[in-house]
Design an enzyme around this catalytic site. Structure first.
Site: not given
Length: 639
Positions: A215, A167, A429, A344, A316, A411, A455, A164, A293
């Site tokens: 693949r 390549y 998102k 990232q 992932r 917080e 704080v 795939a 995903r």
């Protein structure tokens, strides 16, 4: 729970305990000469120990002259020992091991010493790459066979032939790349010849009971004359006759914008390639792996329960949490740290060889350090205040608790999550917001949390505390412009949080990630949006794959992009640029970045009382969540 995911499956002589596959993702954890390192062994061992059914070890070069540095190799006998150490570690931790055999074509150009093979003459920068010769084709085929012999000796349970992502084998199969006029080009049958000869050579050098995966791309996206899904189905039926057992169905190529489908960012829908895999499976009758995903156990279970594929790639997902499979099987779903497709650390980190030795993960800085770092209970626990409940502060708090410290988080707002919550307000998102809320729930379950509590110096002065982490984040930068009273204006966070809802023509000042996501939200709401960016490039702070997806969205939404546009002043008609151009608009939205909130008073108290302190994340310098979480991790690890 998740009974389909955790049902065993037998493929020839190999039995997998579940349907979760760790795919062959490049890590750059090999040494310069392609040897398996202790880092790579520990990385894979952690995922096997975490319950993964099959670890496929990444893109192993089969041919020495075309093997790039820091990619593992299986091209010589000297590599067998290292691979044996790797397979032993995977087996010891309860998993099965596969090896992906790879010839990278133009992808090896990242190493100037590696020889580049291309199927046909190709313009490559200032020069032309000549097509691979028939003699070289035969050399490569034989090298695949020798690599298979070594992989068997090294103890792998199965092999995967990478066919795939343009390549070399895929380049032969696709008319979009293959323009040869000999017996390896032209007709579909001729284009199949090289990959089928490789498959035959692999099977000749593998035990009968050892499974062979391939693949493949479901189709060639954004490529003229590229492969259709019908051609892929036709090829797979032939490959089955040549001894292929399993189809690992991917998408994308590295020469067009379709490269975003190889490591799909958050902008690409979850499970986006499953219907393609299901169609190929139905037409070929072959065991099929779904890719794309799949980052939650529920999504994996739904896909398998609907009988669309036989196994699922969860790559992932297991970078973000090495214990993903165990947690899912044991019903500890609320403890899972989920991948959000930010890219990232995995893809952007992989490409950033100048600054990163290997991949990482925004949500899991432990990657690449599994064999080095241990979070053992401390003998003398400290009282630690973590001031700021963004992702960096929460990461610090969770790990300090794991080490046995007495942690309190403060917080200032009514929710933990910081700017990660804001990121999750942009269209498409929601996973970011969900991840921030999951992390908040995990943190509140472990440590004491005080919300709506800012704080100040006096509070810290009177505190009984041994160490302090300052994670107070950042705030939007504001610009005072001439004519500010003449034009309605607001900030990107106010728009993304739906506190302000501009209408009509809107100009977003700032073309970075936040500006683009704000433009997205405005355009989805029906506004006519223009982005004004003073630099010569828009989206310069996005990783390459996210930038492709975001820019495609901008085009789809008809957002106007104006780089080299420095804002000078506001008028009742709109915005005047430095060159005098008027940009008509009803409202301006500032998205010009963030600046660190001031920690000076708190630092002075810490220094006065000689309390050790650490400034992390945006409080140190406004950057990405990757940096905030990594810094929180390091503080907790070393305290």
């Amino acid at each position: 729970m998740f009974e389909h995911v955790f049902t065993p499956i037998r493929i020839r002589d190999m039995e997998l305990k579940n349907r979760i596959i760790m795919p062959a993702m490049g890590t750059r954890m090999a040494d310069e000469n392609g040897n398996v390192t202790d880092k790579l062994v520990a990385y894979h061992a952690a995922r096997a120990k975490g319950g993964c059914g099959l670890n496929i070890v990444e893109v192993a070069a089969i041919h020495t002259p075309s093997a790039p540095a820091h990619f593992i190799s299986i091209s010589e006998d000297c590599y067998i020992e290292g691979h044996k150490k790797l397979t032993d570690a995977i087996h010891k931790n309860g998993g099965k091991a596969g090896l992906q055999l790879w010839q990278g074509s133009i992808a090896v150009s990242m190493d100037p010493k590696a020889k580049i093979f291309v199927v046909s003459d190709m313009n490559f920068g200032p020069y032309t790459l000549k097509a691979i010769t028939k003699e070289e084709i035969q050399e490569i085929i034989l090298e695949y066979g020798k690599a298979a012999v070594r992989a068997v000796e090294a103890g792998y349970d199965c092999l995967e032939f990478h066919l795939a992502h343009n390549y070399l084998p895929h380049s032969f199969l696709s008319a979009g790349f293959n323009h040869r006029e000999d017996e390896y080009g032209g007709s579909f049958e001729n284009r199949c010849r090289f990959p089928l000869e490789v498959i035959d050579e692999l099977r000749r050098n593998m035990p009968e009971g050892m499974p062979l995966f391939i693949r493949i791309d479901a189709q060639d996206d954004m490529l003229e004359n590229g492969l259709t899904i019908e051609e892929i189905i036709r090829f797979c039926k032939i490959a089955k006759e040549h001894g292929v057992d399993v189809l690992d169905v991917s998408r994308g190529n590295i020469i067009t914008a379709a490269t975003m489908y190889e490591v799909p960012p958050i902008d690409v829908p979850n499970g986006f390639n499953i219907e393609n895999a299901a169609k190929i499976r139905k037409e070929t009758g072959m065991l099929t792996i779904g890719v794309g995903r799949i980052n939650t156990a529920k999504l994996a279970e739904d896909i398998l329960a609907e009988d669309k594929v036989d196994m699922v790639v969860m790559g992932r997902a297991q970078l973000a949490d090495a214990e993903f499979a165990n947690k899912a099987q044991q019903g500890r779903v609320e403890e899972i740290v989920h991948c959000v497709g930010c890219n990232q650390g995995c893809y952007d980190g992989f490409c950033d060889a100048a600054n990163r030795p290997h991949i990482t993960c925004m949500r899991n800085p432990m990657i690449g350090h599994e064999g080095e770092y241990e979070f053992q209970k401390v003998s003398e626990p400290k009282k630690v205040w973590v001031i700021g409940g963004g992702v960096g502060g929460m990461e610090t708090a969770k790990l300090l608790h794991e080490k046995g410290h007495d942690v309190t988080v403060f917080e200032a707002s009514d929710m933990l999550g910081g700017e990660f919550l804001l990121a999750g307000e942009a269209p498409g998102k929601a996973e970011m917001k969900m991840a921030a809320m999951e992390m908040a729930a995990q943190t509140e379950k472990l440590v004491t949390v005080h919300k709506n509590t800012k704080v100040d110096a006096e509070m810290l002065e009177n505190a009984d505390v041994d160490e302090v982490v300052l994670a107070i984040g950042s705030s939007p930068i504001t610009i005072n412009l001439e004519g500010a009273d003449k034009l309605e204006h607001t900030s990107a966070p106010e728009v993304l949080r739906h506190e302000v809802q501009p209408k009509g023509k809107v100009a977003v000042i700032g073309g970075g990630l936040v500006g683009l996501e704000t433009a997205d939200a405005l355009a989805v709401d029906g506004c006519d949006v223009t982005i004004l960016e003073m630099k010569d490039s828009i989206g310069s702070d996005l990783g390459s794959l996210r930038k492709i997806a975001v820019m495609m969205k901008m085009q789809e939404l008809q957002v106007k992009l104006l780089p080299n546009s420095k804002v000078c002043k506001f008028t009742e008609e709109g915005i005047v640029l430095e060159d005098g151009t008027l940009i008509p608009c009803n409202c301006a939205v500032f998205a010009v970045g963030f600046k660190s909130n001031d920690s000076k008073e708190l630092i002075e108290v810490c220094e006065k009382k000689q309390i050790p302190y650490h400034v992390i994340g945006d409080a140190k310098a406004a950057r990405r969540a990757l940096d905030a979480i990594a810094e929180g991790f390091e503080v907790a690890r070393n305290m």
